[in-house]
Design a protein around this motif. Sequence first.
Motif, PDB file in Angstrom:
ATOM      1  N   ILE A 169      45.455 -35.128 -66.874  1.00  0.00           N
ATOM      2  CA  ILE A 169      46.757 -34.891 -65.777  1.00  0.00           C
ATOM      3  C   ILE A 169      45.627 -34.888 -64.289  1.00  0.00           C
ATOM      4  O   ILE A 169      44.643 -33.918 -64.322  1.00  0.00           O
ATOM      5  N   ARG A 170      46.293 -35.418 -63.314  1.00  0.00           N
ATOM      6  CA  ARG A 170      45.616 -35.268 -62.064  1.00  0.00           C
ATOM      7  C   ARG A 170      46.183 -34.160 -61.324  1.00  0.00           C
ATOM      8  O   ARG A 170      47.188 -34.084 -60.908  1.00  0.00           O
ATOM      9  N   LEU A 171      45.190 -33.398 -60.846  1.00  0.00           N
ATOM     10  CA  LEU A 171      45.497 -31.964 -60.094  1.00  0.00           C
ATOM     11  C   LEU A 171      45.145 -32.292 -58.869  1.00  0.00           C
ATOM     12  O   LEU A 171      44.319 -33.233 -58.389  1.00  0.00           O
ATOM     13  N   GLU A 212      53.255 -29.698 -54.660  1.00  0.00           N
ATOM     14  CA  GLU A 212      52.358 -30.511 -55.165  1.00  0.00           C
ATOM     15  C   GLU A 212      52.220 -30.168 -56.675  1.00  0.00           C
ATOM     16  O   GLU A 212      51.958 -31.052 -57.582  1.00  0.00           O
ATOM     17  N   ALA A 216      52.983 -32.604 -59.948  1.00  0.00           N
ATOM     18  CA  ALA A 216      51.928 -32.983 -60.954  1.00  0.00           C
ATOM     19  C   ALA A 216      52.461 -32.744 -62.493  1.00  0.00           C
ATOM     20  O   ALA A 216      51.911 -33.587 -63.352  1.00  0.00           O
TER      21      ALA A 216
END
Length: 218
Positions: A169-171, A212, A216
């Motif tokens: 998962i791109r944080l 944001e 995500a």
Amino acid sequence: MKVLVAGAGRLGAQIAQVLAAAHNDVTLVDLNEDRIAELEGHLPVRLVAGDACEARLLEHAGAHTTDLVIAATGDDEDNLVISLLAKRRFAVARVAARVSDEENTWLFDHRWGVDVAVPATGPLISLIEEATGATDTVALLRLSKAGVNVIETAITSQSHVVGRALADIRLPAGTIIATVIRAGQPTVPTDQTQLMPGDEILLVSHTAAEEEIHAAFQ
């Protein structure tokens, strides 16, 4: 601040976790001995098994020296009894009580020793802010002085991250995952932790907005 939380279900455990992380002295009480045993070693709080509707148990749990009592069981009647005992028997300065059934909200007032009635459906941080009514606790939760926010998001069956490992998962930049709460039990996440519907995630970030973070995971 000394805090006594009655009810170690999902909500009570989360409240205890966050308040303890904010360096409060927290005691968590629950009638279910198995539930207390499950939480042993997972929460930085004092755990007490017993019925918080009984004055003797509240005294044993430290109600006579407590600054804040939060009645967070899933039963409105129990929460009212706990609140009344806390205020009338132990003169606790601030008493907050969870309201599960909206139709019972009118009962949760000073007559039953309730200073703040908090709906069980509200966001975790908002619930704690309302319950504590203390700007210093809010500051700790938001970590605003350091420019850091604690952000909460929940995983639903429609979330695109279901079944994915945290490592995938791109944080947003400057964001870390503090804990994953599953079935009411907080756990220390690893890169291999796979997310499931019902998981609740607490993140710490000094740059990302809540929108944001939600994007995500949703």
